[in-house]
Design a protein around this motif. Structure first.
Motif, mmCIF file in Angstrom:
data_model
loop_
_atom_site.group_PDB
_atom_site.id
_atom_site.type_symbol
_atom_site.label_atom_id
_atom_site.label_comp_id
_atom_site.label_asym_id
_atom_site.label_seq_id
_atom_site.Cartn_x
_atom_site.Cartn_y
_atom_site.Cartn_z
ATOM 1 N N ILE A 7 0.839 -1.205 0.000
ATOM 2 C CA ILE A 7 0.000 0.000 0.000
ATOM 3 C C ILE A 7 0.868 1.247 0.000
ATOM 4 C CG2 ILE A 7 -1.678 1.310 1.355
ATOM 5 C CD1 ILE A 7 -2.847 -1.353 2.279
ATOM 6 N N GLY A 8 2.008 1.163 0.693
ATOM 7 C CA GLY A 8 2.896 2.314 0.773
ATOM 8 C C GLY A 8 3.524 2.701 -0.554
ATOM 9 N N LEU A 9 3.490 1.797 -1.530
ATOM 10 C CA LEU A 9 4.032 2.120 -2.854
ATOM 11 C C LEU A 9 3.176 3.132 -3.595
ATOM 12 C CD1 LEU A 9 5.009 -1.446 -4.109
ATOM 13 C CD2 LEU A 9 6.548 0.291 -3.196
ATOM 14 N N PHE A 10 1.891 3.168 -3.268
ATOM 15 C CA PHE A 10 0.948 3.968 -4.034
ATOM 16 C C PHE A 10 0.599 5.263 -3.318
ATOM 17 C CE2 PHE A 10 0.366 -0.423 -5.280
ATOM 18 C CZ PHE A 10 0.362 -0.341 -6.668
ATOM 19 N N LYS A 11 0.353 6.295 -4.102
ATOM 20 C CA LYS A 11 -0.117 7.567 -3.584
ATOM 21 C C LYS A 11 -1.631 7.540 -3.395
ATOM 22 C CE LYS A 11 3.401 10.523 -5.767
ATOM 23 N NZ LYS A 11 3.613 11.643 -6.717
ATOM 24 N N THR A 12 -2.131 8.513 -2.669
ATOM 25 C CA THR A 12 -3.571 8.703 -2.577
ATOM 26 C C THR A 12 -4.032 9.406 -3.846
ATOM 27 O OG1 THR A 12 -3.464 8.875 -0.176
ATOM 28 C CG2 THR A 12 -5.446 9.733 -1.263
ATOM 29 N N VAL A 13 -4.835 8.724 -4.621
ATOM 30 C CA VAL A 13 -5.257 9.258 -5.917
ATOM 31 C C VAL A 13 -6.506 10.104 -5.727
ATOM 32 C CG1 VAL A 13 -5.965 8.692 -8.269
ATOM 33 C CG2 VAL A 13 -4.286 7.253 -7.082
ATOM 34 N N THR A 14 -6.397 11.375 -6.060
ATOM 35 C CA THR A 14 -7.527 12.290 -5.943
ATOM 36 C C THR A 14 -8.377 12.242 -7.203
ATOM 37 O OG1 THR A 14 -6.291 14.143 -6.865
ATOM 38 C CG2 THR A 14 -6.133 13.790 -4.479
ATOM 39 N N SER A 15 -9.536 12.871 -7.126
ATOM 40 C CA SER A 15 -10.419 12.907 -8.294
ATOM 41 C C SER A 15 -9.773 13.678 -9.442
ATOM 42 C CB SER A 15 -11.767 13.548 -7.922
ATOM 43 O OG SER A 15 -11.566 14.856 -7.408
ATOM 44 N N ASP A 16 -9.009 14.720 -9.103
ATOM 45 C CA ASP A 16 -8.304 15.479 -10.156
ATOM 46 C C ASP A 16 -7.275 14.598 -10.863
ATOM 47 O OD1 ASP A 16 -9.738 17.749 -9.549
ATOM 48 O OD2 ASP A 16 -8.193 18.600 -8.232
ATOM 49 N N ALA A 17 -6.589 13.755 -10.078
ATOM 50 C CA ALA A 17 -5.602 12.859 -10.675
ATOM 51 C C ALA A 17 -6.266 11.830 -11.582
ATOM 52 C CB ALA A 17 -4.810 12.155 -9.576
ATOM 53 N N VAL A 18 -7.428 11.317 -11.154
ATOM 54 C CA VAL A 18 -8.163 10.352 -11.982
ATOM 55 C C VAL A 18 -8.556 10.981 -13.312
ATOM 56 C CG1 VAL A 18 -10.274 9.007 -12.169
ATOM 57 C CG2 VAL A 18 -8.998 9.019 -10.018
ATOM 58 N N ILE A 19 -9.043 12.222 -13.255
ATOM 59 C CA ILE A 19 -9.428 12.920 -14.493
ATOM 60 C C ILE A 19 -8.215 13.126 -15.392
ATOM 61 C CG2 ILE A 19 -10.301 15.098 -15.414
ATOM 62 C CD1 ILE A 19 -12.075 15.293 -12.911
ATOM 63 N N GLU A 20 -7.094 13.515 -14.783
ATOM 64 C CA GLU A 20 -5.882 13.748 -15.570
ATOM 65 C C GLU A 20 -5.389 12.451 -16.224
ATOM 66 O OE1 GLU A 20 -1.357 15.602 -15.028
ATOM 67 O OE2 GLU A 20 -2.863 15.820 -13.436
ATOM 68 N N ILE A 21 -5.429 11.348 -15.469
ATOM 69 C CA ILE A 21 -5.015 10.055 -16.022
ATOM 70 C C ILE A 21 -5.918 9.653 -17.178
ATOM 71 C CG2 ILE A 21 -4.876 7.579 -15.525
ATOM 72 C CD1 ILE A 21 -4.015 8.373 -12.674
ATOM 73 N N ALA A 22 -7.223 9.848 -17.007
ATOM 74 C CA ALA A 22 -8.176 9.513 -18.070
ATOM 75 C C ALA A 22 -7.923 10.353 -19.315
ATOM 76 C CB ALA A 22 -9.601 9.715 -17.571
ATOM 77 N N MET A 76 1.957 9.732 -10.840
ATOM 78 C CA MET A 76 0.707 10.191 -10.256
ATOM 79 C C MET A 76 0.081 9.152 -9.336
ATOM 80 S SD MET A 76 -0.896 12.006 -13.647
ATOM 81 C CE MET A 76 -2.394 12.476 -12.791
ATOM 82 N N VAL A 77 0.488 7.886 -9.489
ATOM 83 C CA VAL A 77 -0.125 6.829 -8.679
ATOM 84 C C VAL A 77 0.886 6.092 -7.813
ATOM 85 C CG1 VAL A 77 -2.020 6.477 -10.297
ATOM 86 C CG2 VAL A 77 0.081 5.165 -10.574
ATOM 87 N N ILE A 78 2.173 6.282 -8.057
ATOM 88 C CA ILE A 78 3.207 5.552 -7.327
ATOM 89 C C ILE A 78 4.246 6.529 -6.779
ATOM 90 C CG2 ILE A 78 5.086 3.865 -7.545
ATOM 91 C CD1 ILE A 78 3.462 2.444 -9.653
ATOM 92 N N GLU A 79 4.665 6.288 -5.548
ATOM 93 C CA GLU A 79 5.763 7.057 -4.973
ATOM 94 C C GLU A 79 7.061 6.629 -5.661
ATOM 95 O OE1 GLU A 79 5.676 9.439 -2.905
ATOM 96 O OE2 GLU A 79 3.677 9.339 -2.002
ATOM 97 N N THR A 81 10.222 6.560 -5.573
ATOM 98 C CA THR A 81 11.537 6.480 -4.934
ATOM 99 C C THR A 81 12.316 5.335 -5.577
ATOM 100 O OG1 THR A 81 10.787 4.942 -3.227
ATOM 101 C CG2 THR A 81 10.538 7.299 -2.768
ATOM 102 N N VAL A 82 13.628 5.352 -5.370
ATOM 103 C CA VAL A 82 14.465 4.302 -5.955
ATOM 104 C C VAL A 82 14.058 2.940 -5.423
ATOM 105 C CG1 VAL A 82 16.820 3.411 -6.118
ATOM 106 C CG2 VAL A 82 16.408 5.878 -6.291
ATOM 107 N N GLN A 83 13.798 2.861 -4.120
ATOM 108 C CA GLN A 83 13.427 1.587 -3.504
ATOM 109 C C GLN A 83 12.116 1.062 -4.076
ATOM 110 O OE1 GLN A 83 13.145 1.789 0.743
ATOM 111 N NE2 GLN A 83 12.680 -0.401 0.985
ATOM 112 N N ASN A 84 11.145 1.959 -4.233
ATOM 113 C CA ASN A 84 9.849 1.544 -4.769
ATOM 114 C C ASN A 84 9.956 1.071 -6.204
ATOM 115 O OD1 ASN A 84 8.666 2.153 -2.367
ATOM 116 N ND2 ASN A 84 7.690 4.047 -3.044
#
Length: 271
Positions: A7-22, A76-79, A81-84
């Protein structure tokens, strides 16, 4: 614990991010769709190297759009970092290796094909005995149309395992070979000159390229191979038909006898 790490790999996806991804996905799909419609249409109005260059841009543009869209969406959906990224790439590699080995190999070969260019749209190639024109290069397979108007899909995986014969290799010149089989008792110089004249006077011949007649003596008679180039690779079959029909007519006019080949002496000819 493992669940928390995932779960820590992923960011909190907002509605604005969903629209941008779409929007990114929609624009990417639209660009790819338009390129697959516009570039072939444009290529039909061009000739020679310009036509083949425009057709070759289709798979290249698709790969570029796919890479740019991935670079845009992933942060936009994943942190990132190098480790991630190491963890994600490792997991993806394992999943691909076990579940989709052949499919992934074809995808990788497709990317390699875009840059090594063993074939391009507009090329005439032969793979595993199938000969045809490359109409479309997908991410997984290349689409061929045979002389009998049959569509054949060849996985890019063949790059690793088989031979690929490319008749024009991205250029406008494609050699056609037309065979004539005559009995041995005739004037070879006269026949050679006659066949060269037949090719030279064809409405399909590309005059900038050489016309060659290769003669080989066989137990059953003499084999003539007339080599010449059509103006456009797509005219190869009309060209060969014209050379065969007019060549036979001219040979009959000088009363040359054609050889009758038994099955064991038949000479295989590529399509």
């Amino acid at each position: 614990m493992e669940t928390e790490k995932i779960i820590g790999l992923f960011k909190t996806v907002t509605s604005d991010a969903v629209i941008e991804i779409a929007l990114v996905i929609a624009v990417s799909v639209a660009i790819i769709w338009l390129s697959q419609k516009l570039f072939p249409w444009l290529a039909e109005h061009l000739h020679g190297k310009q036509r083949l260059f425009v057709l070759a841009m289709i798979p290249t543009l698709r790969v570029v759009v796919f890479v740019l869209a991935t670079i845009w969406i992933v942060p936009m959906v994943i942190e990132t970092t190098v480790q991630n990224m190491i963890a994600i790439l490792g997991a993806a590699g394992l999943a691909i290796g076990f579940a989709m080995k052949d499919y992934a190999s074809s995808l990788i070969a497709g990317i390699v094909a875009v840059y090594e260019l063993p074939y391009r749209p507009g090329d005439w190639i032969e793979v595993d005995g199938t000969y045809g024109e490359v109409k479309h290069i997908g991410m997984r397979a290349v689409e061929l149309v045979t002389p009998d108007d049959t569509v054949v899909f060849v996985p890019h995986l063949k790059l690793w395992t088989g031979l690929i014969h490319n008749a024009n290799n991205g250029g406008p010149s494609l050699m056609c070979v037309t065979s004539f089989y005559l009995t041995a008792d005739h004037d070879a110089h006269q026949v050679k000159q006659l066949l060269e004249d037949v090719a030279l006077t064809s409405p399909y011949v590309q005059l900038k390229q050489p016309i060659t007649v290769v003669i080989s003596e066989q137990p059953w008679g003499t084999h003539y191979r007339l080599k010449a180039y059509p103006i456009d690779p797509r005219q190869q079959f009309q060209f060969m038909t014209d050379l065969t029909a007019r060549g036979k007519a001219r040979l009959r006019a000088i009363e040359v006898k054609f050889a009758n080949l038994s099955p064991e002496h038949a000479v295989p000819v590529n399509p």
